[in-house]
Design an enzyme around this catalytic site. Structure first.
Site, PDB file in Angstrom:
ATOM      1  CG  PHE A 307      13.013  65.431  31.040  1.00  0.00           C
ATOM      2  CD1 PHE A 307      13.694  66.298  31.977  1.00  0.00           C
ATOM      3  CD2 PHE A 307      14.101  64.886  30.211  1.00  0.00           C
ATOM      4  CE1 PHE A 307      14.984  66.526  32.210  1.00  0.00           C
ATOM      5  CE2 PHE A 307      15.362  65.039  30.455  1.00  0.00           C
ATOM      6  CZ  PHE A 307      15.829  65.935  31.352  1.00  0.00           C
ATOM      7  CG  ASP A 308       7.456  69.472  27.880  1.00  0.00           C
ATOM      8  OD1 ASP A 308       8.680  69.972  27.710  1.00  0.00           O
ATOM      9  OD2 ASP A 308       6.528  69.752  28.620  1.00  0.00           O
ATOM     10  N   GLY A 313       4.624  62.681  29.484  1.00  0.00           N
ATOM     11  CA  GLY A 313       3.736  62.024  28.610  1.00  0.00           C
ATOM     12  C   GLY A 313       3.134  62.757  27.408  1.00  0.00           C
ATOM     13  CE1 TYR A 387       6.887  78.180  25.891  1.00  0.00           C
ATOM     14  CE2 TYR A 387       6.902  77.241  23.591  1.00  0.00           C
ATOM     15  CZ  TYR A 387       7.514  78.154  24.598  1.00  0.00           C
ATOM     16  OH  TYR A 387       8.329  79.112  24.012  1.00  0.00           O
ATOM     17  CE1 TYR A 389       7.628  73.465  22.770  1.00  0.00           C
ATOM     18  CE2 TYR A 389       6.389  72.273  24.504  1.00  0.00           C
ATOM     19  CZ  TYR A 389       7.521  72.976  24.219  1.00  0.00           C
ATOM     20  OH  TYR A 389       8.333  73.542  25.281  1.00  0.00           O
ATOM     21  CG  ASP A 453      15.259  52.674  12.560  1.00  0.00           C
ATOM     22  OD1 ASP A 453      15.907  52.521  11.710  1.00  0.00           O
ATOM     23  OD2 ASP A 453      14.545  51.657  13.065  1.00  0.00           O
TER      24      ASP A 453
HETATM   25 CU   LIG Z   1      10.062  79.013  24.600  1.00  0.00          CU
END
Ligand SMILES: [Cu+2]
Length: 643
Positions: A307-308, A313, A387, A389, A453
């Site tokens: 859970f990145d 964090g 990875y 992102y 939100d």
């Molecule tokens: Cu991938």
């Protein structure tokens, strides 16, 4: 236990100062404020030798206070801090008043673990594992004589299943070759109890596959032949950028928003609105990536589904400066961010965020009357281990806001015997694809989860409507069988608002304000317009789907609650199953004429291609927020003609 007290003179040096004219209570904490936060906690005797600062973040004031905020007001300024003490395995939450220089609240949170503490978790795991004779024997069996030739890392024990209820801090241990390429040793499954300082589970299947040749890996230092650079394409703005910056607020083509870097979520948007005739109409109060989980599809890899955001964090751990001219266009403006380390010391991240205008293609046209679009891109990248992102929040002139996620970096891989596929299915890697000789990249999914939100023309009354398009049955009203209609369904409660995409009905959702009507008498609204998406392949009763319950639906909706920030719960590392959205949405709270929050799951199924190796070309996935009756006609009809 040694309590470190800070001398009075240090406190005086950081005395609270009047906020700058551009100050806004949602601004991220400054370098000085991070230092002050740690100082105030130390002075209050709350920081022992074994204490680590898991996170230091601005304690966002209540929404009503923010909406009433006018510059010049001395708004409250508080830090929200999560601390962890190794000495007694205790996690605590503190709120620090930075103006009054005091600890406002202190709460121990029993039985939970803060995310990865990179400064300690790896080193402690390394120390514990090296002292274990089974590990020494495992190295000997693999022919590794020089134990300094390997490194050990310890990560949150994500997919190991539920942890014992003792609340101890644990890590999965991975052993890597130190020299290039840093391949993890196969066949070792090790769980370490960091609190008790012992190895709790040790399995060695003894597998020792061949080490792939080093030159099939990405190595930035290795000289490679480069193609010639293309002819120059200059992007210059001789009169400067088209946007205006006031502190952390941006104004551009009617849009107004604030942004900041959050230690857990990375890039966050605040108070996004659209100005019309001198009035700013609200669209979004806050938007962020609230969680990201990456489950792998190889049965031999069940332990690894990080859970990145919640376990690692994202913002704090993934800090990586942007490269001008590559990560952002040459006309970009760059902004630094201030993160912190586990000792509460500020860390300046240069060029953490970029903002730039880019060509947006055709805006609209008819015949020989056409207009060119301009986009405003707010961007940041995080490198989380292998990875990378990237997140682009793209503002369009037509009132739409687009989220463009970019996936790149290096795929996880495992070494295999196979060098070349023979065409016989028997030697294919079943749970992955061969991407280089002796290298298989396992199948996996990325589930990004966004908390949105929306405040459409005010925080309330807002409500969520599902829109399905359906063909009419043949009959009296549909003699030519060509009729189809759009059906709107009000999502009345949060329990009922767990919805999945439906290609058969072109399903989409909107948040509308039933009390504000456009010139056509329609409620003003913003629509969530999906793009690529996926459903999980893990079975419904799997550990993953209980822990990452948010993957059960593409869309969730909840009434606004300030403490509901993270869809898998506040404490994801070894945290309880079913926390977050699944728990909050059991009560059936009303969504009618409320202040609503949308939660969107964006799934990507990644079946590795050879072209993704050794470093992946960017894969884009995303979604859009489109105005739907927010304006009563094309809002860019008045766009300037091309010069
Ligand atoms: Cu991938």
């Amino acid at each position: 236990v040694v309590v470190v007290l800070v001398a009075g003179c240090t406190l005086a040096a950081h005395a609270a100062q009047a906020p700058p004219a551009t100050f806004h209570p949602l601004d991220p904490l400054t370098r000085e404020e991070i230092v002050s936060t740690a100082d105030i906690l130390r002075a209050a005797g709350r920081v022992a030798e074994g204490t680590r600062f898991a996170s230091i973040d601005v304690n966002e004031p209540p929404k009503a206070e923010i909406l009433a905020f006018r510059s010049g007001i001395a708004a409250r300024r508080e830090a929200f801090v999560v601390l962890y003490n190794w000495a007694d395995n205790r996690t605590s939450e503190a709120v620090v008043d930075l103006r009054g220089r005091k600890v406002l609240s202190w709460k121990d949170v029993p039985g939970v673990q803060p995310p990865l503490i990179p400064e300690d978790d790896h080193a402690r795991t390394d120390r514990i594992l090296r002292a274990d004779p089974r590990w020494v024997e495992a190295m000997r069996r693999r022919g590794i004589q020089d134990l300094n030739g390997v490194v050990i890392a310890g990560y949150p024990p994500g997919g190991y299943g539920p942890q014992p209820p003792d609340g101890d801090r644990r890590a999965i241990a991975m052993t890597f070759y130190r020299d290039f390429p840093p391949i993890s040793l196969e066949g070792l499954t090790v769980l370490v109890n960091l609190t008790k300082g012992q190895v709790e589970r040790f399995e060695d299947s003894g597998a020792n596959p061949p080490r792939p040749n080093a030159d099939v890996f990405y190595d930035p230092g290795r000289p490679r032949p480069m193609r010639a650079a293309p002819k120059p394409l200059r992007i210059t703005q001789p009169q400067g950028p088209g946007f205006e910056i006031r502190g952390n607020e941006v104004r551009w083509e009617g849009w107004r928003f604030r942004f900041g870097m959050h230690p857990r979520e990375g890039l966050v948007l605040h108070t996004v609105g659209f100005e019309e005739r001198g009035v700013v109409r609200s669209v979004l109060y806050r938007a962020s990536l609230a969680e990201l989980v990456v489950p792998y599809g190889d049965p031999g890899w069940m332990f690894w589904n990080p859970f990145d955001v919640g376990e690692e964090g994202f913002g704090r751990y993934g800090r990586s400066p942007l490269t001008p001219g590559a990560d952002a266009q040459e006309n970009a403006s760059f902004f630094n961010a201030t993160m912190h380390d586990s000792f509460g010391r500020p860390i300046e991240v240069p060029r953490a965020v970029a903002l730039y205008e880019r060509d947006g293609g055709v805006l609209w046209r008819h015949g020989d009357d056409s207009r060119r679009a301009r986009d405003l891109v707010l961007t940041s990248f995080a490198t989380i281990d292998n990875y990378d992102y990237g997140f682009n929040w793209i503002f369009h002139q037509d009132g739409s806001l687009e989220v463009d996620v970019q996936m790149t970096g290096i795929m996880l891989f495992k070494p295999v015997e196979t060098v070349r596929e023979t065409g016989d299915h028997g030697d294919r890697a079943t749970f992955g694809h061969l991407v280089a000789p002796n290298v298989v990249a396992p199948h996996h999914q990325h589930f990004f989860h966004f908390r949105l939100d929306l405040d459409v023309d005010g925080a309330r009354p807002n409500q969520v409507v599902e829109m399905d398009t359906v063909g009419l049955p043949p009959g009296e009203g549909n003699p030519n069988r060509n009729g189809f209609m759009m059906k709107e369904t009000l999502l009345r409660t949060d329990t009922g608002a767990k919805r999945v995409l439906n290609l058969q009905t072109s399903r989409r959702w909107k948040v509308e304000n039933p009390d504000v009507k456009n010139a056509l008498g329609q409620p003003t609204a913003y629509m969530l317009f999906p793009g690529e998406n996926a459903l999980p392949f893990a079975p419904a009763d799997s550990f993953l789907r209980k822990k990452a319950g948010f993957v059960e639906a593409h869309l969730w909706a909840t009434p606004y609650a300030p403490r509901e920030r993270y869809p898998a719960g506040d404490y994801v590392n070894q945290g309880p199953l079913g926390d977050g959205l699944p728990r909050w949405t059991q009560a059936g709270r009303s969504l009618e004429r409320e202040d609503v929050v949308l939660w969107y799951t964006l799934g990507v199924t990644h079946l590795p291609r050879p072209e993704d190796w050794p470093v992946m070309p960017v894969h884009h996935a995303g979604f859009k927020l489109l105005p739907l009756g927010f304006f009563a006609r094309n809002p860019v009809l008045d766009a300037a003609r091309p010069r």
